[in-house]
Design an enzyme around this catalytic site. Sequence first.
Site, PDB file in Angstrom:
ATOM      1  CG  HIS A  83      -5.208   8.263  10.266  1.00 26.03           C
ATOM      2  ND1 HIS A  83      -6.432   8.532  10.610  1.00 26.03           N
ATOM      3  CD2 HIS A  83      -4.564   7.391  11.084  1.00 26.03           C
ATOM      4  CE1 HIS A  83      -6.652   7.830  11.738  1.00 26.03           C
ATOM      5  NE2 HIS A  83      -5.639   7.065  12.262  1.00 26.03           N
ATOM      6  CG  ASP A 219      -9.240   9.570   8.657  1.00 22.97           C
ATOM      7  OD1 ASP A 219      -8.704   8.734   8.097  1.00 22.97           O
ATOM      8  OD2 ASP A 219      -8.692   9.944  10.037  1.00 22.97           O
ATOM      9  CB  SER A 646      -6.804   4.619  13.545  1.00 16.11           C
ATOM     10  OG  SER A 646      -6.642   5.682  14.777  1.00 16.11           O
TER      11      SER A 646
END
Length: 715
Positions: A83, A219, A646
Amino acid sequence: MKYSKLFLLLFVTQFYAQQGGMWLPNMLKGDRETEMKNLGMKLTAEQIYSVNKSSLKDAVPQFDGGCTAEVISDKGLILTNHHCGYDNIQSHSTVEHDYLTNGFWAYKLEEELPNPGVVVTFIVKIEDITSKVLENTTSLTTEADKQKKIQENISNLTKSLPKETWQENLIKTFYDGNQYILFVTETYKDIRLVGAPPSSIGKFGSDTDNWVWPRHTGDFSLFRIYADKNNRPAEYSTENVPYKPKHFFPISIKGIRENDFTMVMGYPGRTQEYLPSFAVEQIVNNLNPAKIEVRDAALKAQDRFMRKDNAIKIQYASKYAAVANYWKKWIGETKGLKKSNAIAIKQKFEKELTEKINKAGKQSEYGNLLSDFEKNYAEIKDYALARDLFSEVVLRNTELLQTGYKLYQLEQLLANKGEQAFTDRKNNLAKGIDAFYKDYNNEVDKNVFEQLIAIYANRMPKQFLPSTLNNLNANELTNDIYTNSSLTSLEKFRALLDGDTNTVINKINNDKGYQLVKSLADAYVKNIAPKYDELNLKNIATQRTYMKAIMELSPKSARIFPDANSTLRVTYGKVKGYKPADAIYYEPFSTLDGVMEKYIPGDYEFDVPQKLIDLYNAKDFGMYANSKGKMPVAFIATNHTTGGNSGSPALDASGNLIGLNFDRVWEGTMSDIYYSPEICRNIMVDLRYVLFIIDKYAGAKNIINELKIIKKEKK
C-alpha cells in the site's frame, strides 16, 4: 503511591508498559537498553544507533515521506508495503498492462521502472539542539511572538549547522515544544520499482479486513535505490548505479514463536498520547463522527462505480484506499477510546497531577492548566468541527472542489503577491494538472459531491454556513454545477486558464463550480481559520506547559516517551496473542489456510490467483513452511506503532528481519491517543510469506539470490 497507581492506569501494567513507547534510537542507552535485554534482545544500543559505525538505523529509510522501508541487500534493494508503493504501481498500470491486478516483477535491472518524484531518506545523525532553538524566546510575552522567533531560529540553524553538501538539516520539536532535535539526512531521488504481487495478494481482504485480525495480506512491494558513481543522491539517470548501503538486513526464516522478542524501527507519523481529557472528549463525540460520516458517503459512492468498471477501479483504487484507511481507523479509535474508558482515566490522571502540583507548590506555574484547557476546548469546539468539515469535503474528498480551491488560491495569490506570481502559478497549474484528470471521472465525482455537500450543509455550525447553501437542494445544485462548470474536464480547465490575467479572473469567477468553491473558501478563510488559529495557539501553549509539568513532576522511573512526529523511532515488545472481548482469544499467527478459507472467486476483496491456489493444494511451500508444514502469512506483537510505521522492519533479538509491519488491530487503533498494551497489537507480514511469493509464486530467483537468508538449522 497514588501517582504510581495512576501511572499504572495510564500504561496498564509494568509488564506491558515495558513494551510500549516510541523511542529515539540515540536515547536507548540506559533504562531502555536494559528493558530490551530483559525482554530477550541480544543487541546493544550502539548496534541500533551509531554515528561513527554501521548500525541498524542505516538500513531504515523513510519511504516517500509517509512510510518506512528497509534495505535488504548490498545492492540497494528495499522492501516496503504494497500500500506504500500503491500509487507507483497504479501509475505504471494500464488496462493492457494491469500491474495492480497481475503484479509486476523485474527479472533483471534493466526492467526496473523509474518513479519520478519518489524519494527515500536516511538518518545520518541525531542531536539535541533545544537551547539553540529557544535562544532569545524567554522574554517574549505572547505565544505568537514565541512561535515566530522559534521558527526564525529553526530556519537559521537549518542553514548554518554543519552538514555535507548532499545532506539536509531537519529540526523537529518534541514533548510539545519542550525539546528540539536536529536530524542530518540524506535523500535519494532515483527509486525504481522492482516487484509487487497482484492486489489479490498485496491487498487481500482490502477494506473489509483493514485494521483487523486475523489478517492474511501479503502487503509488500520492492524498490531499488540508485545513486551516482560516488554513492550519493542524484536525480534519475541511466548512468546511476544501485546504491551501496552502510547496512542491510539479513532475513531470518528460522521461525517465530509466541513471546519472542520483536523490535520495530520506523517513522511513526503522529500520536497524541498526552492530550487532556477535554480534547479526547471532543474527538470522540464531535470530530471523529463528522469525519466518519463524510468518508463513509464518499466511499460508498466510489465503490458502486469501481465494482462495475475496471477502468474506474484502476483510476480510483489508490484514492479509495487512502480515504478508507483513516475512515475505518477513526471508527475503531472511537470504539476503543470508549471501551477503554480513556476519558475517565485521563480525568483521574489530571486529578492526581493537580495534587502533585499543589504538593510541590507549583500552583503559580501550573495551577491553571486544566481550567485553561476546559475553557479553550469549549471555545474551539465549533471552529474545530468547521475546520474538519471544510478539509474533508472541500480539500480531500470532492475532486471538483479540490480543483476549484486551486483556482481560489490562484486568485488569492494575485491579490497578495501580484501579477507575476499569478502568472507563474497559473502556468505551472496548467502544465501540472494532467495527472489529476488522468484519474478523474466526472460521473463518480458528481455522485460523491451530491452526498457530501448535503452533509456539509447539515453538519456545519450554522454561523459558518455560506448563504449559497441555505435551503439546499443537493440534487439541483449538483446537476447545475456538473452540467455547466468547466472544472469537470482537463480541456475545459485549461481553457479557463487561457488568456491574460483579467480574462482568466473573469472566466473563473463566472464558472458555477468556482463560485461555489469561492463562497465556501471565503467563509472558511474569513470566519473560521483566523479564530481557530488563535484558539489553537492557546492550546499549543497550554499543552507545552502541561507536558513540562508531567515531565517535571513524574518520578524518574516514569516512561514518558515523545509523541510521534515522523522521525525515526524504536519500539519493542513480544509476539503475543490477545483477548479483545469476553470468550474470544486471538492467536498471534495466521497461515495460508486462512486465505483459502476466505477465498471468494471473482470477489473484489477476497479473490485468490489460481497459481497461489495450485501452490497451496500441492503444499509447494519450499523452505518457507513452518514447523507444522503450513505457510505462515502474518503475525502480531505488542509493538507500539502508528501510521508511518507502514513498511517498518520487524526484527528479531539479533537484528534479523522477520516481518514487515503494515497495520494494527482494530480494537487497539486508539493507541495514537491512549495506548493499552493489553489489546494494542501491530500486524506484520511474515517474511517467509514474502519470500515464498517472490520465489515460488513469481519465480523471481534473481531477487532471492540477492538476499542474505538465514535458514533453519538442520537437525
